[in-house]
Design a protein around this motif. Structure first.
Motif, mmCIF file in Angstrom:
data_model
loop_
_atom_site.group_PDB
_atom_site.id
_atom_site.type_symbol
_atom_site.label_atom_id
_atom_site.label_comp_id
_atom_site.label_asym_id
_atom_site.label_seq_id
_atom_site.Cartn_x
_atom_site.Cartn_y
_atom_site.Cartn_z
ATOM 1 N N GLN A 6 -28.295 29.130 58.069
ATOM 2 C CA GLN A 6 -27.398 28.282 57.298
ATOM 3 C C GLN A 6 -27.150 29.018 55.986
ATOM 4 O OE1 GLN A 6 -29.890 24.442 58.555
ATOM 5 N NE2 GLN A 6 -28.046 23.866 57.444
ATOM 6 N N PRO A 7 -26.003 29.632 55.847
ATOM 7 C CA PRO A 7 -25.781 30.544 54.716
ATOM 8 C C PRO A 7 -25.748 29.862 53.352
ATOM 9 C CG PRO A 7 -24.073 30.782 56.398
ATOM 10 C CD PRO A 7 -24.856 29.569 56.742
ATOM 11 N N ASP A 8 -25.395 28.591 53.343
ATOM 12 C CA ASP A 8 -25.237 27.873 52.081
ATOM 13 C C ASP A 8 -26.475 27.037 51.796
ATOM 14 O OD1 ASP A 8 -22.076 27.375 53.472
ATOM 15 O OD2 ASP A 8 -22.483 28.747 51.808
ATOM 16 N N ILE A 9 -27.164 27.384 50.710
ATOM 17 C CA ILE A 9 -28.363 26.632 50.351
ATOM 18 C C ILE A 9 -27.982 25.299 49.728
ATOM 19 C CG2 ILE A 9 -30.402 26.641 48.863
ATOM 20 C CD1 ILE A 9 -30.422 29.685 49.143
ATOM 21 N N HIS A 10 -26.911 25.334 48.919
ATOM 22 C CA HIS A 10 -26.545 24.156 48.140
ATOM 23 C C HIS A 10 -25.020 24.103 48.064
ATOM 24 C CE1 HIS A 10 -26.965 21.881 44.037
ATOM 25 N NE2 HIS A 10 -26.625 21.079 45.023
ATOM 26 N N ILE A 11 -24.459 22.926 48.369
ATOM 27 C CA ILE A 11 -23.013 22.729 48.271
ATOM 28 C C ILE A 11 -22.747 21.460 47.488
ATOM 29 C CG2 ILE A 11 -21.008 21.977 49.622
ATOM 30 C CD1 ILE A 11 -21.599 24.022 51.658
ATOM 31 N N VAL A 37 -29.779 15.147 59.586
ATOM 32 C CA VAL A 37 -29.662 14.868 58.171
ATOM 33 C C VAL A 37 -30.976 14.261 57.678
ATOM 34 C CG1 VAL A 37 -28.621 12.587 58.560
ATOM 35 C CG2 VAL A 37 -28.289 13.751 56.364
ATOM 36 N N GLN A 38 -31.352 14.674 56.483
ATOM 37 C CA GLN A 38 -32.577 14.142 55.883
ATOM 38 C C GLN A 38 -32.242 13.664 54.468
ATOM 39 O OE1 GLN A 38 -35.790 16.967 55.160
ATOM 40 N NE2 GLN A 38 -37.319 15.361 55.379
ATOM 41 N N SER A 39 -32.254 12.358 54.283
ATOM 42 C CA SER A 39 -32.051 11.800 52.945
ATOM 43 C C SER A 39 -33.342 11.940 52.156
ATOM 44 C CB SER A 39 -31.624 10.334 53.051
ATOM 45 O OG SER A 39 -30.407 10.235 53.735
ATOM 46 N N PRO A 40 -33.262 11.933 50.836
ATOM 47 C CA PRO A 40 -34.452 12.150 50.009
ATOM 48 C C PRO A 40 -35.599 11.220 50.395
ATOM 49 C CG PRO A 40 -32.494 12.173 48.644
ATOM 50 C CD PRO A 40 -32.038 11.786 50.017
ATOM 51 N N GLU A 88 -29.973 16.451 52.675
ATOM 52 C CA GLU A 88 -30.238 17.789 53.194
ATOM 53 C C GLU A 88 -29.801 17.792 54.654
ATOM 54 O OE1 GLU A 88 -32.218 19.771 50.953
ATOM 55 O OE2 GLU A 88 -31.961 21.581 52.153
ATOM 56 N N TYR A 89 -29.087 18.835 55.049
ATOM 57 C CA TYR A 89 -28.577 18.925 56.415
ATOM 58 C C TYR A 89 -29.189 20.137 57.110
ATOM 59 C CZ TYR A 89 -25.242 15.344 55.160
ATOM 60 O OH TYR A 89 -24.678 14.156 54.762
ATOM 61 N N PHE A 90 -29.669 19.889 58.314
ATOM 62 C CA PHE A 90 -30.328 20.941 59.082
ATOM 63 C C PHE A 90 -29.609 21.161 60.404
ATOM 64 C CE2 PHE A 90 -34.078 21.610 56.557
ATOM 65 C CZ PHE A 90 -34.284 20.405 55.906
ATOM 66 N N THR A 109 -29.104 22.924 54.250
ATOM 67 C CA THR A 109 -28.098 22.963 53.190
ATOM 68 C C THR A 109 -28.171 21.644 52.442
ATOM 69 O OG1 THR A 109 -26.571 24.385 54.402
ATOM 70 C CG2 THR A 109 -25.653 23.071 52.615
ATOM 71 N N ARG A 110 -28.371 21.747 51.144
ATOM 72 C CA ARG A 110 -28.436 20.541 50.331
ATOM 73 C C ARG A 110 -27.035 20.188 49.870
ATOM 74 N NH1 ARG A 110 -30.892 19.875 44.381
ATOM 75 N NH2 ARG A 110 -30.500 17.665 44.125
ATOM 76 N N LEU A 111 -26.582 18.987 50.199
ATOM 77 C CA LEU A 111 -25.248 18.518 49.821
ATOM 78 C C LEU A 111 -25.349 17.581 48.632
ATOM 79 C CD1 LEU A 111 -22.194 18.184 50.297
ATOM 80 C CD2 LEU A 111 -22.747 16.271 51.820
#
Lengths: 115, 114
Positions: A6-11, A37-40, A88-90, A109-111
């Motif tokens: 997943q190239p994008d760590i944070h979007i 998806v993982q919510s906080p 966070e999306y995995f 990737t953290r959205l």
């Protein structure tokens, strides 16, 4: 061995804007692909999966993903992001060895959604 | 009804202690898993059990010992806890068969080793 990138760590996107999260996989056979998806502070929720058939798969919460074998990609999209999508999306690839199956996850990737 | 449950949700303990995390699934699945999510959110499989038989052991230190008393339960016992064991541990289950089968995850147990 299988792997997921997943190239994008944070979007960061504005609420109402479109979203695309990238996922590339490496796997020798037909891949079984997933987005979670993982919510906080929460567990993992399955958004959608691809096993075979139509390469555009629909998931929950208005998400979709497209499997492109030629690009080894399984990108996640949503036409209009809501503030509650911040999470966070995995991306993951499932594999089998005999009676054993396992998921190999990307780094996530953290959205962030701005109002 | 909770499909995959874990207890406790939070676990704070001192280095050197021994602790256990329990997992139960009421989905009738025959395969259960433990995954570890480290401080950087990276998720990696640790173990897989099918019908109480260990199938996958991903080079996990032998301080970690999974125990499956029956198909519905997979517990994780950790001896001599170390700082690096601090993580979120997820249990999952699936019904094995042809092809690949979806795994259902529990809510996770956050282990903090002081």
């Amino acid at each position: 061995a299988q792997s997921v990138t997943q190239p994008d760590i944070h979007i960061t996107v504005s609420e109402g804007a479109s979203l695309e999260l990238r996922c590339n996989y490496s796997y020798g056979a037909t891949p079984y692909l997933f987005w979670y998806v993982q919510s906080p502070g929460q567990g993992l929720q399955l958004l959608l999966k691809y096993f075979s058939g139509d390469t555009l798969v629909q998931g929950i919460k208005g998400f979709e993903a497209e499997f492109k074998r030629s690009q080894s990609s399984f990108n996640l999209r949503k036409p209009s992001v809501h503030w509650s999508d911040a999470a966070e999306y995995f991306c993951a690839v499932g594999s089998r060895t005999g009676t054993a199956s396992k998921l190999t996850f990307g780094t996530g990737t953290r959205l962030q959604v701005t109002l | 009804d909770t499909a995959v449950s874990q207890t406790p949700k939070y676990l704070v303990t001192q280095m050197g202690n021994d602790k256990s995390i329990k997992c139960e699934q009421n989905l009738g699945h025959d395969t259960m898993y433990w995954y570890k999510q480290d401080s950087k959110k990276f998720l990696k499989i640790m173990f897989s059990y099918n019908n109480k038989e260990l199938i996958i052991n991903e080079t996990v230190p032998n301080r970690f010992s999974p125990k499956s008393p029956d198909k519905a339960h997979l517990n994780l016992h950790i001896n001599s806890l170390e700082l690096g064991d601090s993580a979120v541990y997820f249990c999952a289950s699936s019904q094995e068969g042809l092809g690949y089968n979806e795994q259902f995850f529990g809510p996770g147990t956050r282990l903090t080793v002081l």
